[in-house]
Design an enzyme around this catalytic site. Structure first.
Site, short mmCIF file in Angstrom:
data_model
loop_
_atom_site.label_atom_id
_atom_site.label_comp_id
_atom_site.label_asym_id
_atom_site.label_seq_id
_atom_site.Cartn_x
_atom_site.Cartn_y
_atom_site.Cartn_z
N TYR A 1 1.04 -1.41 -0.18
CA TYR A 1 -0.28 -0.32 0.51
C TYR A 1 0.65 1.10 -0.14
O TYR A 1 0.28 2.34 -0.05
CB TYR A 1 -1.13 -0.36 1.57
CG TYR A 1 -1.84 -1.28 1.50
CD1 TYR A 1 -2.23 -2.53 0.23
CD2 TYR A 1 -2.96 -1.03 2.55
CE1 TYR A 1 -3.34 -2.76 0.93
CE2 TYR A 1 -3.97 -2.77 2.52
CZ TYR A 1 -4.08 -3.19 1.89
OH TYR A 1 -4.80 -4.08 1.95
N HIS B 1 1.01 -11.47 2.77
CA HIS B 1 -0.30 -10.71 1.99
C HIS B 1 -1.35 -12.01 0.97
O HIS B 1 -2.28 -11.65 1.38
CB HIS B 1 0.30 -9.43 1.33
CG HIS B 1 -0.71 -8.44 0.81
ND1 HIS B 1 0.02 -7.16 0.39
CD2 HIS B 1 -2.23 -8.77 0.57
CE1 HIS B 1 -1.45 -6.52 0.39
NE2 HIS B 1 -2.15 -7.36 0.88
#
Length: 277
Positions: free
Chosen positions: A49, A107
């Site tokens: 991000y 992730h």
């Protein structure tokens, strides 16, 4: 008033979190501060991000005691090799400017690369070193989790997966629960997809005098799931947190569960084959 889950490692975590994807730079800091001010105590970030710094700055600026906040980040696929993972976790902590990260996840498993067990060992060691408090995974299927347990003896406390009314993850949730793993929901509102216009949910929302988003998030909480909705709007931020003054009936829960689809993933990101770096 926020309610909490107790993780299998004994730590407490809020039942609703705040997603920070696409909240970057100084504007991101401001909107994350706003969310903390609205009452959020769980902030979800990731290396990919590119906003760990914004999250850390917002935490420092918030005036809220550090031990009241749960900061999450995630390890990307390009750093699954053990030493790369160790270095990345350290860099995550440094980028936040905090002394530790509360919850660190892998992730995606990236099973074709097949280095996720190495990455998991790095998370286990980072936890022992005090860099991270709790460790978990994201988008892991039962077979991936079973392999982690078999090869390291350590289970994740969280599994963050795509979960919304069109894809309720019943099988995955049951597996996670059998291992005392809390299922966390990314894209809990289907990222403003057709789910927000679904008549079944519209009718339930009207009956309870709540928003469609509130009904969906309440459905998830009653499933024992931890949703992490994202919003830049203070009105929506507050609304998405205001879930604990009503409840859905068994019939309403069943009606929403019936909306799930076999191929309900929004972008077809099947963790059995999907790769993200």
């Amino acid at each position: 008033m926020q309610e909490h889950y107790i993780l299998s490692d004994g730590f407490k975590i809020p039942k609703v979190g705040f997603g920070t994807y696409q909240l970057n730079g100084y504007d991101g800091v401001r909107r994350i501060e706003q969310a903390i001010s609205a009452g959020y105590r769980l902030l979800d970030s990731a290396v990919n991000y590119e906003n760990e710094g914004a999250v850390g700055r917002a935490v420092k600026n918030s005036g809220v005691s550090r031990d009241e906040l749960t900061v999450t980040s995630k390890l990307p696929g390009r750093y699954h090799g053990y030493q790369d993972a160790v270095n990345t976790i350290q860099e995550s902590v440094l980028r936040t400017g905090l002394d530790y990260i509360d919850l660190y996840l892998i992730h995606w498993p990236n099973p074709i690369e097949d280095k996720y067990v190495e990455a998991w060992q790095a998370l286990v060691d980072a936890q022992k070193a005090g860099l991270v408090r709790s460790i978990g995974v994201s988008n892991f299927l039962p077979e991936h989790i079973e392999r982690l347990e078999k090869e390291t003896g350590v289970l994740p406390v969280i599994n963050q997966v795509e979960l919304h009314p069109f894809f309720n993850q019943e099988t995955q949730r049951a597996f996670d629960a059998s291992k005392q793993i809390i299922t966390q929901a990314w894209s809990p509102l289907g990222r403003a997809s057709a789910v927000l216009k679904e008549q079944t949910i519209v009718d339930i929302a009207e009956k309870h005098k709540k928003s469609i988003a509130q009904v969906i998030l309440r459905w998830q909480v009653q499933l024992g799931v931890l949703p992490i909705p994202k919003s830049s709007s203070i009105v929506r931020q507050e609304e998405n947190l205001n879930l604990f003054d009503f409840s859905l009936s068994e019939e309403e829960m069943a009606a929403i569960n019936q909306l799930t689809k076999q191929d309900g993933r929004r972008k077809g990101q099947d963790p059995a084959v999907y790769q993200e770096f």
